[in-house]
Design an enzyme around this catalytic site. Structure first.
Site, mmCIF file in Angstrom:
data_model
loop_
_atom_site.group_PDB
_atom_site.id
_atom_site.type_symbol
_atom_site.label_atom_id
_atom_site.label_comp_id
_atom_site.label_asym_id
_atom_site.label_seq_id
_atom_site.Cartn_x
_atom_site.Cartn_y
_atom_site.Cartn_z
ATOM 1 N N GLY A 173 0.823 -1.214 0.000
ATOM 2 C CA GLY A 173 0.000 0.000 0.000
ATOM 3 C C GLY A 173 0.849 1.252 0.000
ATOM 4 O O GLY A 173 2.049 1.206 0.280
ATOM 5 N N HIS A 174 0.196 2.344 -0.362
ATOM 6 C CA HIS A 174 0.873 3.642 -0.344
ATOM 7 C C HIS A 174 0.215 4.491 0.727
ATOM 8 O O HIS A 174 -1.003 4.501 0.856
ATOM 9 C CB HIS A 174 0.700 4.373 -1.680
ATOM 10 C CG HIS A 174 1.190 3.582 -2.844
ATOM 11 N ND1 HIS A 174 2.508 3.523 -3.186
ATOM 12 C CD2 HIS A 174 0.523 2.810 -3.736
ATOM 13 C CE1 HIS A 174 2.640 2.742 -4.255
ATOM 14 N NE2 HIS A 174 1.449 2.286 -4.597
ATOM 15 N N ASN A 176 0.624 8.452 2.988
ATOM 16 C CA ASN A 176 1.002 9.844 2.786
ATOM 17 C C ASN A 176 2.499 9.996 2.592
ATOM 18 O O ASN A 176 2.959 10.753 1.749
ATOM 19 C CB ASN A 176 0.606 10.636 4.040
ATOM 20 C CG ASN A 176 -0.481 11.610 3.707
ATOM 21 O OD1 ASN A 176 -0.587 12.050 2.567
ATOM 22 N ND2 ASN A 176 -1.279 11.947 4.689
ATOM 23 N N GLY A 178 4.941 7.336 2.303
ATOM 24 C CA GLY A 178 5.789 6.340 1.657
ATOM 25 C C GLY A 178 5.014 5.156 1.122
ATOM 26 O O GLY A 178 3.783 5.186 1.033
ATOM 27 N N THR A 179 5.768 4.112 0.779
ATOM 28 C CA THR A 179 5.159 2.902 0.227
ATOM 29 C C THR A 179 5.584 1.721 1.076
ATOM 30 O O THR A 179 6.748 1.642 1.495
ATOM 31 C CB THR A 179 5.647 2.702 -1.229
ATOM 32 O OG1 THR A 179 5.303 3.874 -1.965
ATOM 33 C CG2 THR A 179 5.000 1.505 -1.880
ATOM 34 N N VAL A 180 4.635 0.808 1.316
ATOM 35 C CA VAL A 180 4.962 -0.374 2.115
ATOM 36 C C VAL A 180 5.014 -1.594 1.184
ATOM 37 O O VAL A 180 4.101 -1.816 0.388
ATOM 38 C CB VAL A 180 3.925 -0.599 3.236
ATOM 39 C CG1 VAL A 180 4.291 -1.814 4.077
ATOM 40 C CG2 VAL A 180 3.827 0.635 4.131
ATOM 41 N N ASP A 283 -0.877 8.871 15.514
ATOM 42 C CA ASP A 283 -1.462 8.583 14.194
ATOM 43 C C ASP A 283 -2.390 7.368 14.279
ATOM 44 O O ASP A 283 -2.323 6.447 13.451
ATOM 45 C CB ASP A 283 -0.342 8.356 13.171
ATOM 46 C CG ASP A 283 -0.810 8.560 11.737
ATOM 47 O OD1 ASP A 283 -1.940 9.075 11.537
ATOM 48 O OD2 ASP A 283 -0.057 8.205 10.806
HETATM 49 P P1 ATP Z 1 -0.131 7.145 6.409
HETATM 50 O O1 ATP Z 1 1.012 7.291 5.499
HETATM 51 O O2 ATP Z 1 -0.883 8.420 6.580
HETATM 52 O O3 ATP Z 1 0.257 6.494 7.703
HETATM 53 P P2 ATP Z 1 -1.298 4.630 5.676
HETATM 54 O O4 ATP Z 1 -1.221 4.062 7.048
HETATM 55 O O5 ATP Z 1 -2.491 4.256 4.876
HETATM 56 O O6 ATP Z 1 -1.203 6.199 5.709
HETATM 57 P P3 ATP Z 1 1.205 3.338 5.132
HETATM 58 O O7 ATP Z 1 1.555 3.409 6.556
HETATM 59 O O8 ATP Z 1 2.263 3.737 4.150
HETATM 60 O O9 ATP Z 1 -0.049 4.255 4.821
HETATM 61 O O10 ATP Z 1 0.705 1.876 4.804
HETATM 62 C C1 ATP Z 1 0.183 1.552 3.549
HETATM 63 C C2 ATP Z 1 -0.584 0.226 3.659
HETATM 64 O O11 ATP Z 1 0.352 -0.822 3.813
HETATM 65 C C3 ATP Z 1 -1.477 0.140 4.880
HETATM 66 O O12 ATP Z 1 -2.744 0.646 4.605
HETATM 67 C C4 ATP Z 1 -1.516 -1.359 5.153
HETATM 68 O O13 ATP Z 1 -2.601 -1.924 4.470
HETATM 69 C C5 ATP Z 1 -0.214 -1.863 4.581
HETATM 70 N N1 ATP Z 1 0.729 -2.211 5.666
HETATM 71 C C6 ATP Z 1 1.473 -1.364 6.401
HETATM 72 N N2 ATP Z 1 2.249 -2.026 7.279
HETATM 73 C C7 ATP Z 1 1.978 -3.348 7.115
HETATM 74 C C8 ATP Z 1 2.435 -4.566 7.743
HETATM 75 N N3 ATP Z 1 3.342 -4.534 8.733
HETATM 76 N N4 ATP Z 1 1.926 -5.733 7.318
HETATM 77 C C9 ATP Z 1 1.001 -5.768 6.334
HETATM 78 N N5 ATP Z 1 0.525 -4.667 5.713
HETATM 79 C C10 ATP Z 1 0.992 -3.466 6.086
#
Ligand code: ATP
Ligand code: MG
Length: 438
Positions: A173-174, A176, A178-180, A283
């Protein structure tokens, strides 16, 4: 691979499942099952009864990835075990490793007598009718690729994570900032979630962030995402954490209250833990609440590094719909502000509105009354819980100890992870079947 798309249960239906029944003090017996997903708790007990005829076995255990034993006493718990096992098989397949048998440990057994002490072949009577006869064979010591949990922790927690050891796979996922990514860590053979954030900052600030992140190594709670390390490469930081196969709560539809209650307990316990370390989450929102098929619920993305938060805020928009009114008005942020975000997050999950509210509406929250959930559609304790968390005056919101004692939280405080596990497994299966084959 078709079976990845159809989900582990579908895919494994035609595959052989090998259950390794560990015999106390004397090796193990392998049982080959041809219809694993349909296997019932009773069937396993029957076979254990054949392997250990002198013992009375009423339950058995399996080990999770940390080596902790989890007891199975029912069909529900069997399903959770199989689901967990198939997800590890999936990881092993993706990583090209040998598929390990499912190891189980019979409980409350008397010593097994002479039969399998040397791991000899044993004939057993036919197994349960809907399954293949258990083929009990000798068991060799497992040439396991799986590392002990202590070993893993050492590799993962010694701060030596680096880009060369990581193979990036899917994008999870993306956000605000970064990208995970889902990623494979070669030395440990473990699947991780790696968050990559672009940051154009000085070396000095990079060092400051790295030292502020140090506290994450000390976080040790089953309600907080495991931290494995972080590193900078050029202008981007990679933060490596535990991968949660159920993803975040923002992608689930309305959650039944008995499930939501168990999730809420974990979230409250996670927050209480952070607060006890004097860390404010800052957050709290559904996308930062993660679940897995083992029924665990963990918080992620809490603000331990002020410098990291500031650096991200400089590049990206900093306001979100979950912020407490006092924060929107630029007043002081405290535990109470996390409590507001907790309330509005659960309200959002249950109302399932997709994107929550435009900023003008948020301004209304600052100036006017908090939104209230319709009674009737939701239980009274739940509505009360949300209303209390979303009191306009920060001091009127429940304090940490009052959160734990709230009737909505108390009524589900039974440590039942199976409820969440089953719900996650079902939701993932549904999602996969809707997606169809690739
Ligand atoms: P923000 O950047 O405002 O925190 P966010 O939480 O939607 O927004 P990210 O923290 O970059 O964005 O996470 C993107 C997505 O990646 C999340 O919505 C989640 O679905 C997935 N994700 C994050 N961490 C994990 C993890 N440890 N295991 C599985 N999925 C994850
Ligand atoms: Mg996040």
């Amino acid at each position: 691979m078709l079976w990845l798309a159809l989900g582990p249960f579908h895919a494994m239906e035609n595959q052989v499942l090998v259950i390794r029944i560990k015999i106390p003090n004397s090796g193990a017996v392998d049982w080959t099952v041809h219809s694993g997903p349909q296997l019932l708790f009773r069937d396993v007990l029957d076979v254990i009864g054949q392997v250990l005829p002198e013992a009375t076995t009423t339950a058995f255990e399996y080990e999770d990835e940390d080596g902790d034993r989890i007891t199975v006493r029912s069909d529900e718990e069997m399903k959770a075990m199989l689901s967990y096992y198939y997800s590890t098989v999936m990881e092993q397949q993706v990583n090209g490793q040998l598929i390990e048998p499912l190891q189980i440990f019979p409980r409350a057994c008397k010593p097994p007598g002479e039969r399998n002490i040397h791991g000899l072949k044993v004939n057993t009577r036919a197994g349960p009718s809907q399954h293949d006869s258990p083929v009990v064979s000798d068991s060799r010591p497992s040439n396991s690729l799986k590392k002990s949990s202590a070993e893993l922790r050492k590799i993962l927690a010694n701060g030596q994570m680096n880009e060369q050891d990581i193979r990036y796979r899917d994008t999870l996922g993306h956000g605000n900032g970064g990208t995970v990514y889902k990623a494979y860590h070669v030395p440990s053979g473990k699947i991780l979630a790696v968050k990559v954030i672009l940051l154009d900052i000085t070396l000095e600030l990079q060092k400051q962030i790295m030292s502020e992140l140090e506290i994450l190594y000390k976080c040790d709670s089953s309600y907080i995402i495991g931290f494995y390390g972080a590193f900078f490469v050029e202008n981007r930081i990679s933060i490596c954490t535990e991968f949660m196969d159920g993803g975040s709560l923002d992608v689930y539809r309305k959650i039944p209250e008995h499930v939501l209650g168990r999730i809420a307990i974990a979230v409250v316990k996670g927050l209480t833990y952070l607060w006890s370390l004097k860390i404010l989450h800052r957050d709290v929102k559904p996308s930062n609440m993660l679940v897995n098929t083992r029924g665990q619920v963990k918080l992620c993305d809490f603000g331990v590094s002020t410098q990291l938060v500031n650096s991200i805020a400089k590049t990206y928009v900093g306001t979100n719909a979950y912020m407490a009114p006092e924060r929107i008005s630029g007043e002081q942020y405290g535990i109470h502000s996390d409590v507001w975000s907790l309330g509005i997050s659960f309200m959002e999950i249950q109302k399932n509105q997709g994107s929550l509210m435009p900023l003008q509406l948020l301004q209304c929250i600052v100036d006017e009354d908090s939104p209230v959930l319709p009674v009737g559609e939701f239980s009274e304790p739940f509505v009360h819980f949300i209303t209390q968390c979303m009191r306009k005056q920060p001091k009127e919101r429940p304090a940490p100890e009052d959160l734990m004692g709230h009737p909505f939280i108390m009524q589900f405080n039974d440590g039942n992870a199976t409820v969440v596990s089953m719900w996650v497994c079902r939701a993932l299966e549904e999602r996969r079947s809707q997606q169809g084959p690739p």
